[in-house]
Design a protein around this motif. Structure first.
Motif, PDB file in Angstrom:
ATOM      1  N   GLY A 265       6.147   5.398   2.100  1.00  0.00           N
ATOM      2  CA  GLY A 265       5.009   5.999   1.624  1.00  0.00           C
ATOM      3  C   GLY A 265       3.771   5.061   1.042  1.00  0.00           C
ATOM      4  N   ARG A 266       2.794   5.690   0.729  1.00  0.00           N
ATOM      5  CA  ARG A 266       1.567   5.102   0.300  1.00  0.00           C
ATOM      6  C   ARG A 266       1.802   4.466  -1.295  1.00  0.00           C
ATOM      7  NH1 ARG A 266      -2.808   6.407  -3.148  1.00  0.00           N
ATOM      8  NH2 ARG A 266      -4.815   5.129  -2.590  1.00  0.00           N
ATOM      9  N   SER A 267       2.466   4.972  -1.957  1.00  0.00           N
ATOM     10  CA  SER A 267       2.833   4.465  -3.336  1.00  0.00           C
ATOM     11  C   SER A 267       3.855   3.108  -2.932  1.00  0.00           C
ATOM     12  CB  SER A 267       3.458   5.307  -4.056  1.00  0.00           C
ATOM     13  OG  SER A 267       2.628   6.230  -4.640  1.00  0.00           O
ATOM     14  N   ASP A 268       4.853   3.390  -2.117  1.00  0.00           N
ATOM     15  CA  ASP A 268       5.729   2.306  -1.809  1.00  0.00           C
ATOM     16  C   ASP A 268       4.850   1.046  -1.135  1.00  0.00           C
ATOM     17  OD1 ASP A 268       7.896   4.268  -2.214  1.00  0.00           O
ATOM     18  OD2 ASP A 268       7.758   4.807  -0.138  1.00  0.00           O
ATOM     19  N   MET A 269       3.907   1.440  -0.264  1.00  0.00           N
ATOM     20  CA  MET A 269       3.237   0.123   0.317  1.00  0.00           C
ATOM     21  C   MET A 269       2.326  -0.567  -0.485  1.00  0.00           C
ATOM     22  SD  MET A 269       4.218   0.012   3.291  1.00  0.00           S
ATOM     23  CE  MET A 269       2.852  -0.992   4.134  1.00  0.00           C
TER      24      MET A 269
ATOM     25  N   SER B  68       0.732   1.451   9.381  1.00  0.00           N
ATOM     26  CA  SER B  68       1.598   0.460   8.537  1.00  0.00           C
ATOM     27  C   SER B  68       2.714   1.103   7.887  1.00  0.00           C
ATOM     28  CB  SER B  68       0.646  -0.354   7.362  1.00  0.00           C
ATOM     29  OG  SER B  68       0.191   0.371   6.480  1.00  0.00           O
ATOM     30  N   GLN B  69       2.383   2.495   7.235  1.00  0.00           N
ATOM     31  CA  GLN B  69       3.315   3.113   6.495  1.00  0.00           C
ATOM     32  C   GLN B  69       4.297   3.793   7.738  1.00  0.00           C
ATOM     33  OE1 GLN B  69       1.640   6.430   4.145  1.00  0.00           O
ATOM     34  NE2 GLN B  69      -0.016   5.043   3.520  1.00  0.00           N
ATOM     35  N   ARG B  70       3.990   4.166   8.837  1.00  0.00           N
ATOM     36  CA  ARG B  70       4.776   4.547  10.161  1.00  0.00           C
ATOM     37  C   ARG B  70       5.746   3.255  10.473  1.00  0.00           C
ATOM     38  NH1 ARG B  70       0.323   7.378  11.858  1.00  0.00           N
ATOM     39  NH2 ARG B  70      -0.185   5.488  13.418  1.00  0.00           N
ATOM     40  N   TYR B  71       5.204   2.300  10.498  1.00  0.00           N
ATOM     41  CA  TYR B  71       5.859   1.043  11.077  1.00  0.00           C
ATOM     42  C   TYR B  71       6.950   0.756   9.979  1.00  0.00           C
ATOM     43  CZ  TYR B  71       6.843  -3.622  12.306  1.00  0.00           C
ATOM     44  OH  TYR B  71       7.605  -4.666  12.543  1.00  0.00           O
TER      45      TYR B  71
END
Length: 199
Positions: free
Chosen positions: A69-73, A62-65
């Motif tokens: 980054g993790r915090s953004d998601m 999902s982060q690649r798509y």
């Protein structure tokens, strides 16, 4: 199959086996635990490991798509839930949720706003604060990808009986309690911990 592949095939099934991880009982006193029960416990640990790995792969995909980054998601997920709950989200609320500084939160919000994922607007009740909202485009993209896949977990829980769900909840809460950090010295300073052991 190469020698390395054969080695991996031997080791990987044992990654979560208690006896393989702690053969001398240095960490876990297994007195009175029967071999059958040990196998059952190992199966539980292996199932948890597979769940963590599946969640990690989903998170990374999902982060690649989304190119985030993790915090953004995590921030976007918070904004989606807040919007559904009709709750106003402030930068300070995001900072607390992510456990990051005000400066880091500002950088994160700048990045998300520049990419068209969020908007900033005046807070409806506090002139000193801003309200952060997710854009409809980003919300829809998240819903149709990772959100739709994550939602399938509902069916796994729905297939259980009420008693089974209570047991699972009790087990997961107990597991969480057991591994929660409580002022462990080795976890306090990320810069000196490993270095101190190497010195």
């Amino acid at each position: 199959m190469s020698k390395q592949e054969k080695g991996n095939a031997t080791v990987l099934p044992s990654l979560y086996d208690v006896e393989k991880n702690d053969p001398d009982s240095a960490l876990i006193d297994r007195t009175g635990v029967s071999p059958d029960h040990m196998q059952e416990i190992a199966a539980v640990m292996a199932a948890l490991g597979r769940l963590r790995e599946a969640e990690q792969r989903l998170s990374e995909a999902s982060q690649r798509y989304m190119k985030l980054g993790r915090s953004d998601m995590r921030a976007l997920h918070m904004l989606i839930v807040a919007q559904h709950a009709q709750t106003v989200v402030t930068p300070s609320a995001i900072a607390a949720h992510l456990n990051i500084s005000t400066a880091s939160t500002t950088k994160l919000l700048d990045r998300l706003e520049a990419a068209g994922h969020i908007t900033r607007s005046p807070h409806p009740n506090d002139r000193r604060a801003l309200a952060i909202s997710i854009t409809e485009e980003t919300k829809e993209a998240a819903k149709q990808t990772v959100g739709r896949l994550q939602a399938k977990r509902f069916h796994a829980a729905a297939r259980l009986t009420s008693e089974e769900r209570a047991t699972v909840v009790r087990f997961l809460e107990d597991m969480t309690e057991q591994i929660t950090l409580r002022n462990e010295a080795w976890a306090q300073d990320e810069h000196t911990g490993a270095a101190a052991h190497r010195a």
